[in-house]
Design an enzyme around this catalytic site. Structure first.
Site, PDB file in Angstrom:
ATOM      1  N   ARG A   9     -37.265   3.597 -12.331  1.00 56.86           N
ATOM      2  CA  ARG A   9     -37.918   4.854 -11.983  1.00 56.86           C
ATOM      3  C   ARG A   9     -38.935   4.601 -10.867  1.00 56.86           C
ATOM      4  O   ARG A   9     -39.656   3.602 -10.892  1.00 56.86           O
ATOM      5  CB  ARG A   9     -38.648   5.456 -13.197  1.00 56.86           C
ATOM      6  CG  ARG A   9     -37.718   5.970 -14.287  1.00 56.86           C
ATOM      7  CD  ARG A   9     -37.055   7.274 -13.866  1.00 56.86           C
ATOM      8  NE  ARG A   9     -36.225   7.833 -14.917  1.00 56.86           N
ATOM      9  CZ  ARG A   9     -34.929   7.599 -15.072  1.00 56.86           C
ATOM     10  NH1 ARG A   9     -34.306   6.781 -14.229  1.00 56.86           N
ATOM     11  NH2 ARG A   9     -34.249   8.164 -16.047  1.00 56.86           N
ATOM     12  N   HIS A  18     -31.220   5.899  -4.546  1.00 58.11           N
ATOM     13  CA  HIS A  18     -31.071   6.251  -5.969  1.00 58.11           C
ATOM     14  C   HIS A  18     -29.586   6.225  -6.343  1.00 58.11           C
ATOM     15  O   HIS A  18     -29.062   7.160  -6.972  1.00 58.11           O
ATOM     16  CB  HIS A  18     -31.668   7.619  -6.264  1.00 58.11           C
ATOM     17  CG  HIS A  18     -32.120   7.777  -7.692  1.00 58.11           C
ATOM     18  ND1 HIS A  18     -33.302   8.372  -8.040  1.00 58.11           N
ATOM     19  CD2 HIS A  18     -31.538   7.405  -8.861  1.00 58.11           C
ATOM     20  CE1 HIS A  18     -33.427   8.378  -9.360  1.00 58.11           C
ATOM     21  NE2 HIS A  18     -32.365   7.778  -9.883  1.00 58.11           N
TER      22      HIS A  18
END
Length: 315
Positions: A230, A278
């Site tokens: 994250r 990502h």
């Protein structure tokens, strides 16, 4: 039975097609398509706007469309009595293992440095250690972290893992809790972050942590950070400062506090950083739709659904 489907990053028309295939006869709404909020009993969400879920008075269960649930719990209005079901997608786990192994090898074999030499037409041979002497540390031994640690172990790395509670894995040195945190860091040359994002772990990848890591042992090399977890785990200014000073010798970064990463970010122009968008692991919408179908069938039979997230833990 009506289901509200929302994602801040995915094509919802594509996802709705998979949901309709898996759940024939069920009404699948996107935001703005229903007139009566009381009609919505279930929600399948990724990063919903604040207040979206609390506006649904008859909501029974929320399904996360990805591995994490922090995107739900950071909404202060989230109805805490509503069960949240996590997704454990085998294909996502496989992709994450591929990503981390690839990047561990990338840094172990000093690929970014060879790329610099190539750009300068220089033929230089770099020293590397045997893989069994390279100490990788995985932060977080949940489903993803444990799978990644096993793959790294099986490939030949010397692997350790740290988790908040005690875990046991053959061939992996397991550290647990605050008392063993420093010992875990001090034996780690390649640090992989797969922790859940909670209040306790936000900003954990900071200067204080980087200074405790072991050096890689190769000439003029610092330790390496791999973060496919994250963006909120990183203090990005600290990562850049550690790279600039040599406290970190390199990084592979897949997640950031704000995405897409700003074109002016200092990460873009660094040879010692590999930025990915990502992309480490993507959830399969067919698997998610099927998993939700199976959980809804359990609910109709009066059985428990799962795996459940825990609001008090944050994951």
């Amino acid at each position: 039975m009506s289901i509200l489907l929302y994602s801040s990053v995915d094509d919802m028309d594509v996802w709705r097609g998979h949901f309709r295939d898996a759940l024939p006869g069920k009404t699948i709404y996107l935001p703005g398509e229903f007139e009566n909020a009381e009609e919505i009993e279930y929600a399948a969400m990724w990063e919903p706007p604040s207040g979206m879920l609390s506006s649904l008075p008859n909501l029974k269960v929320v399904f996360s469309l990805g591995a994490g649930v922090d995107h739900l719990f950071r909404d202060g209005s989230f109805p805490r009595h509503i069960p949240v079901v996590r997704v454990i997608d085998p294909s996502l786990t496989e992709q994450m293992c591929e990503y981390v192994l690839l990047h561990a090898m990338y840094h172990h074999r000093r690929m970014w440095e060879y790329k610099v030499f190539q750009n300068k037409s220089e033929w230089n041979l770099l020293e590397t250690k045997r893989i069994g002497d390279v100490r990788v540390g995985v932060m977080g031994l949940g489903v993803l972290g444990t799978a990644v640690a096993r793959v790294l172990r099986d490939f030949g790395f010397s692997v350790a893992g740290w988790s908040s509670s005690r875990k046991e894995e053959d061939g992996i040195s397991c550290f647990a809790g605050a008392d063993e945190w420093d010992a875990f860091l001090e034996r780690t040359e390649i640090l992989v972050c797969l922790l859940p994002l909670t209040d306790a772990t936000r900003g954990i990848l900071s200067s204080a942590v980087f200074k405790k890591l072991a050096r890689c042992g190769d000439t003029m090399r610092g330790p390496v950070l791999i973060n496919p977890g994250r963006g909120g785990h990183m203090v990005e200014g600290d990562v850049l400062a550690a790279l600039e000073s040599g406290v970190l010798g390199g990084a592979s970064l897949d997640v950031f506090g704000e995405e897409p990463l700003d074109a002016k970010s200092g990460f873009w122009g660094r040879d010692d950083v590999l930025v990915t968008p990502h992309s480490a692991a993507a959830t399969d919408p067919v698997f998610v739709a099927t998993s939700i179908r199976d959980n809804l069938a359990r609910l109709e039979r009066g059985e428990e659904v799962g795996p459940l997230a825990h609001f008090d833990r944050g994951y």
